[in-house]
Design a protein around this motif. Structure first.
Motif, PDB file in Angstrom:
ATOM      1  N   UNK A  21       1.010 -13.650 -12.305  1.00 57.95           N
ATOM      2  CA  UNK A  21      -0.012 -14.164 -11.391  1.00 57.95           C
ATOM      3  C   UNK A  21       0.109 -13.554  -9.998  1.00 57.95           C
ATOM      4  N   UNK A  22       1.320 -13.392  -9.519  1.00 59.69           N
ATOM      5  CA  UNK A  22       1.527 -12.807  -8.198  1.00 59.69           C
ATOM      6  C   UNK A  22       1.067 -11.346  -8.178  1.00 59.69           C
ATOM      7  N   UNK A  23       1.413 -10.596  -9.207  1.00 63.00           N
ATOM      8  CA  UNK A  23       1.000  -9.191  -9.286  1.00 63.00           C
ATOM      9  C   UNK A  23      -0.516  -9.075  -9.377  1.00 63.00           C
ATOM     10  N   UNK A  24      -1.136  -9.942 -10.178  1.00 60.46           N
ATOM     11  CA  UNK A  24      -2.593  -9.936 -10.289  1.00 60.46           C
ATOM     12  C   UNK A  24      -3.237 -10.249  -8.944  1.00 60.46           C
ATOM     13  N   UNK A  25      -2.697 -11.200  -8.227  1.00 64.72           N
ATOM     14  CA  UNK A  25      -3.214 -11.528  -6.903  1.00 64.72           C
ATOM     15  C   UNK A  25      -3.047 -10.393  -5.915  1.00 64.72           C
ATOM     16  N   UNK A  26      -1.928  -9.698  -6.014  1.00 65.83           N
ATOM     17  CA  UNK A  26      -1.685  -8.567  -5.119  1.00 65.83           C
ATOM     18  C   UNK A  26      -2.651  -7.426  -5.410  1.00 65.83           C
ATOM     19  N   UNK A  27      -2.895  -7.152  -6.683  1.00 62.41           N
ATOM     20  CA  UNK A  27      -3.782  -6.048  -7.071  1.00 62.41           C
ATOM     21  C   UNK A  27      -5.241  -6.362  -6.732  1.00 62.41           C
ATOM     22  N   UNK A  28      -5.692  -7.574  -7.061  1.00 58.94           N
ATOM     23  CA  UNK A  28      -7.099  -7.920  -6.857  1.00 58.94           C
ATOM     24  C   UNK A  28      -7.404  -8.376  -5.436  1.00 58.94           C
ATOM     25  N   UNK A  29      -6.409  -8.800  -4.698  1.00 59.60           N
ATOM     26  CA  UNK A  29      -6.631  -9.303  -3.353  1.00 59.60           C
ATOM     27  C   UNK A  29      -7.135 -10.734  -3.335  1.00 59.60           C
ATOM     28  N   UNK A  30      -7.141 -11.391  -4.481  1.00 60.23           N
ATOM     29  CA  UNK A  30      -7.578 -12.775  -4.589  1.00 60.23           C
ATOM     30  C   UNK A  30      -6.403 -13.694  -4.260  1.00 60.23           C
ATOM     31  N   UNK A  31      -6.567 -14.507  -3.239  1.00 58.81           N
ATOM     32  CA  UNK A  31      -5.460 -15.339  -2.756  1.00 58.81           C
ATOM     33  C   UNK A  31      -5.074 -16.447  -3.729  1.00 58.81           C
ATOM     34  N   UNK A  32      -5.960 -16.874  -4.628  1.00 64.80           N
ATOM     35  CA  UNK A  32      -5.646 -17.947  -5.560  1.00 64.80           C
ATOM     36  C   UNK A  32      -4.539 -17.569  -6.529  1.00 64.80           C
ATOM     37  N   UNK A  33      -4.410 -16.297  -6.825  1.00 63.21           N
ATOM     38  CA  UNK A  33      -3.364 -15.875  -7.754  1.00 63.21           C
ATOM     39  C   UNK A  33      -1.972 -15.964  -7.138  1.00 63.21           C
ATOM     40  N   UNK A  34      -1.900 -16.097  -5.820  1.00 59.38           N
ATOM     41  CA  UNK A  34      -0.598 -16.249  -5.185  1.00 59.38           C
ATOM     42  C   UNK A  34       0.029 -17.608  -5.485  1.00 59.38           C
ATOM     43  N   UNK A  35      -0.713 -18.483  -6.126  1.00 57.20           N
ATOM     44  CA  UNK A  35      -0.134 -19.751  -6.580  1.00 57.20           C
ATOM     45  C   UNK A  35       0.887 -19.518  -7.702  1.00 57.20           C
ATOM     46  N   UNK A  36       1.003 -18.302  -8.159  1.00 60.94           N
ATOM     47  CA  UNK A  36       2.019 -17.954  -9.143  1.00 60.94           C
ATOM     48  C   UNK A  36       3.424 -18.158  -8.625  1.00 60.94           C
TER      49      UNK A  36
END
Length: 60
Positions: A21-36
């Motif tokens: 989830x953190x990697x996906x958030x970093x790649x997409x720039x979507x802050x919600x994935x940082x909930x990983x």
């Protein structure tokens, strides 16, 4: 049912899922994935919310 085996497998799943989830958030720039970070910390700290709720397995 061997709850300790399930708990150990869930720990790995929480750590891998949190990192994914953190990697996906970093790649997409979507802050919600940082909930990983939440499942990652739960996996590293060996904290199982499901064990806490169901009281079926113990956290050692």
């Amino acid at each position: 049912m061997n709850y300790d085996k399930i708990r150990k497998n869930c720990r790995v799943i929480r750590i891998v899922g949190g990192i994914a989830l953190i990697v996906t958030g970093f790649i997409t720039g979507n802050a919600w994935f940082y909930l990983g970070i939440l499942p990652l910390i739960a996996g590293i700290a060996n904290f199982c919310p499901l064990c806490l709720i169901t009281k079926k397995c113990s956290i050692k």
